[in-house]
Write an enzyme that holds these catalytic residues in place. Structure first.
Site, short mmCIF file in Angstrom:
data_model
loop_
_atom_site.label_atom_id
_atom_site.label_comp_id
_atom_site.label_asym_id
_atom_site.label_seq_id
_atom_site.Cartn_x
_atom_site.Cartn_y
_atom_site.Cartn_z
N HIS A 1 -1.26 -1.15 1.17
CA HIS A 1 -1.57 -1.03 2.59
C HIS A 1 -2.83 -1.81 2.97
CE1 HIS A 1 -1.38 0.75 6.52
NE2 HIS A 1 -2.50 1.40 6.39
N SER B 1 -2.06 -0.49 10.77
CA SER B 1 -1.99 0.93 10.45
C SER B 1 -2.05 1.75 11.74
CB SER B 1 -3.15 1.26 9.49
OG SER B 1 -2.99 2.50 8.89
N ASP C 1 3.19 -2.29 0.25
CA ASP C 1 2.63 -1.19 1.03
C ASP C 1 3.59 -0.01 1.00
OD1 ASP C 1 1.58 0.53 2.92
OD2 ASP C 1 1.33 -0.98 4.48
#
Lengths: 400, 400
Positions: free
Chosen positions: A378, A177, A345
């Site tokens: 995610h 991320s 995701d």
């Protein structure tokens, strides 16, 4: 009384976060200088004599320096985030590092071989200088007078920190991320100092919906009257209500719809029937969200959320380094790159990693891209350790 | 000075919302009785002598009785919602009904043939009795003492309202989203009084993520200190901050990610560069969201949002009418049914309509299901008029 955690095979054991004050101020993208800057960090494994076995791991929005092992002083609640914090593995509240499944002896980032360094990002609230730190010019916390920072500023701070440790080169920079953004940013700012990049569930620039979710989260905090234009420290009030909503929004975007259905469906709190209430949770997913909000506001600073969210929204390699072209932005990039994305995701979708792969390939740079078919959204970068591990191990072996 | 709107071909023209007080109180699912109940409504077209040409259209969460034509007294802002309000067609602020593209001479719901009736739902804030209405027991607005209502309660209120108008049977009940829930609920509660159901972008029960988004929206309102436990009327303060966030969350869930990218991408407010600000919008999508929040709070009551959101979250045909089985819930259902879903709608995804189709088919009930491949997400039911129209027209012709 809870049983004390037993050390899993491959754990780095108990660790304490350490602190280091940078000798010089940091020059920021916005034009301001920030100093003095303190950096909170942890290290795992042993630095080689040649100082050539360093892996820097970079954390995501709500993480901290405590990436692996058990915190000697456990924080109020677990530092593992999202779904993970709730414990498929029951680790919540035991102070396990947020990437403990990935860092340790024999793990993806193998501490028998590598010296793994983890720092709390600039602007953070877990030991590194951020909005809740004292502004030496006023003697009071910065609050909203803290300078607006970028991912590049975070990376420059990590560079200055590693200088103090006498570490010039990185065998790898890795993160998921926002952590993956930092990893790529390293390879662009310091192309001759980074051998490999591992960017997981990340992107070269958030898509419009991601920009929107972040904007809503920040607005929720700033609309809370307890935010007080960012100067809430010492007032006895903090924008917990607004940040709780921000966290709930974030939490749902970190998970996939099917994963939520799988875990909660429409299960009621009281299986017999609904109770006709507006204020109380009726569905299990409703009380789960409230619990997530409550535990998050206890451990996180709202201004850090604002600054970090802004930084990851700004992040845009093509705009910042390529005059609009991602390929041009990566021209000087020299690191070998591993990209991992997860099929479910939707916040950092596989397409973003595919764009980076395509740009690197077009430039003839070494890049490897894997999509892992996994259901959790995610949060997979925190959860799918078993499937990421062999990919990362093979990649790192080829690098050294 | 804006040019006055010209009447489009097929417009029902200028209309005034009317009001009717029900002669009896309404018995609610929660066990309470509510009365007196006022219903705001509009009608378009002419009731046939046999009273057999009535179509009831039901609105979604933020709609009202003004479904078609120009409001004689234009509301403060347009009543068309979401993307539509911003005007692919430039209708915002001109007081056009929320389904004007679908209701009128020659349109999907053809007012040359049908008598179309539209009411503001029970619990509403646009003329029908709701939390902002005066509680006769206290002489003050209900606020959070308003009874918790269900979709079935909305339908019972519509039934009582149509009784006063002398209308027994409905040629069709139609609506999108929450409106589609009401349409199906009609066919279950009054199987011998409904000839056809048109349920668009709807579901038999929201999925877990939909429950979560609604929960976050409600929490955002209730966490706003200006909500004051729901008793904010007359205090000079209303939970606009919290409801603004709720609206922004809702808005993003009504659109598809690709539609947002297509419209906004990462376009900056000031094309030259970022300005390093936490508080001001930097991306166009950020200021768009703030604008959506601002215009919504001017025209909508926060408590109505809470009650309506709760009702649509509770809605679950299988739980309420089938002891957990959707098929059983539809056993007495006698209406012909048209289901339309949109490929990009992730809030009310096509699968939900497919489930309903499957259950009706298993029971041998007449059902027709169309997925329209369109990019705008849930808002398609307000936008894709041209593609819904022939499907609905053909379906209704076969019904009569």
């Amino acid at each position: 009384m809870p049983t004390p955690p037993t050390l899993a095979a491959g754990s780095v054991g108990s660790v304490d976060t350490q602190y280091l004050d940078l000798p010089e101020s940091v020059r920021l993208d916005c034009g301001r200088e920030l100093g003095p800057v303190r950096v909170a960090y942890e290290t795992y494994g042993t630095l080689s004599a040649l100082r050539d076995n360093v892996i820097l791991v970079c954390h995501a929005l709500s993480g901290d320096a405590h990436a692996a092992g058990f915190a000697k002083t456990p924080p109020e609640s677990g530092t593992r985030d999202g779904f993970a914090a709730e414990g498929r593995d029951g680790t919540a509240g035991k102070g396990l590092g947020w990437w403990d499944g990935m860092i340790g002896p024999g793990k993806a980032f193998d501490t028998d071989r590598y010296f793994v360094v983890s720092t709390n990002i600039l602007g953070g609230c877990r030991g590194t200088t951020g909005p809740s730190s004292i502004d030496p010019a006023t003697g009071a916390p910065f609050g909203a007078s803290f300078p607006v920072i970028t991912v590049a500023d975070m990376v420059r701070t990590q560079r200055a920190f590693l200088d103090v440790l006498g570490i010039e080169r990185l065998a790898a920079v890795a993160g998921g991320s926002l952590g993956g953004m930092q990893a790529m940013q390293w390879a662009i700012l310091y192309p001759d100092q980074v051998d490999a990049v591992v960017a997981i569930a990340s992107t070269h620039a958030l898509h419009a919906q991601g920009v929107a979710w972040n904007s809503i989260a920040r607005d929720s905090i700033m609309r809370d009257p307890a935010w007080q234009e960012g100067q809430y420290y010492g007032t006895g009030r903090a924008p917990d209500a607004g940040m709780g909503v921000a966290r709930m929004v974030g939490h749902i975007t970190y998970l996939s719809g099917p994963a939520l259905t799988d875990r909660f469906g429409r299960k009621l709190q009281f299986a017999d029937d609904i109770r006709y209430t507006i204020t109380e949770p009726e569905f299990e997913v409703e009380s789960y969200l409230r619990h997530q909000a409550e535990s998050f506001v206890k451990r996180f600073d709202a201004n850090t959320y604002l600054y970090t969210s802004r930084a990851l929204t700004y992040f845009d390699l093509a705009r910042e380094h390529g005059n609009g072209s991602l390929t041009r932005a990566l021209e000087n990039y020299a690191a070998r790159t591993l990209l991992i994305a997860f099929s479910s995701d939707w916040l950092y979708p596989p397409q973003a990693s595919a764009d980076i792969e395509e740009a690197l390939r077009a430039l003839g740079k070494p890049v490897e891209y894997h999509i892992i078919d996994a259901p959790y959204g995610h949060d997979c970068f925190l959860l799918e350790e078993a499937r990421q591990t062999p990919i990362i191990q093979r990649f790192l072996q080829r690098t050294l």
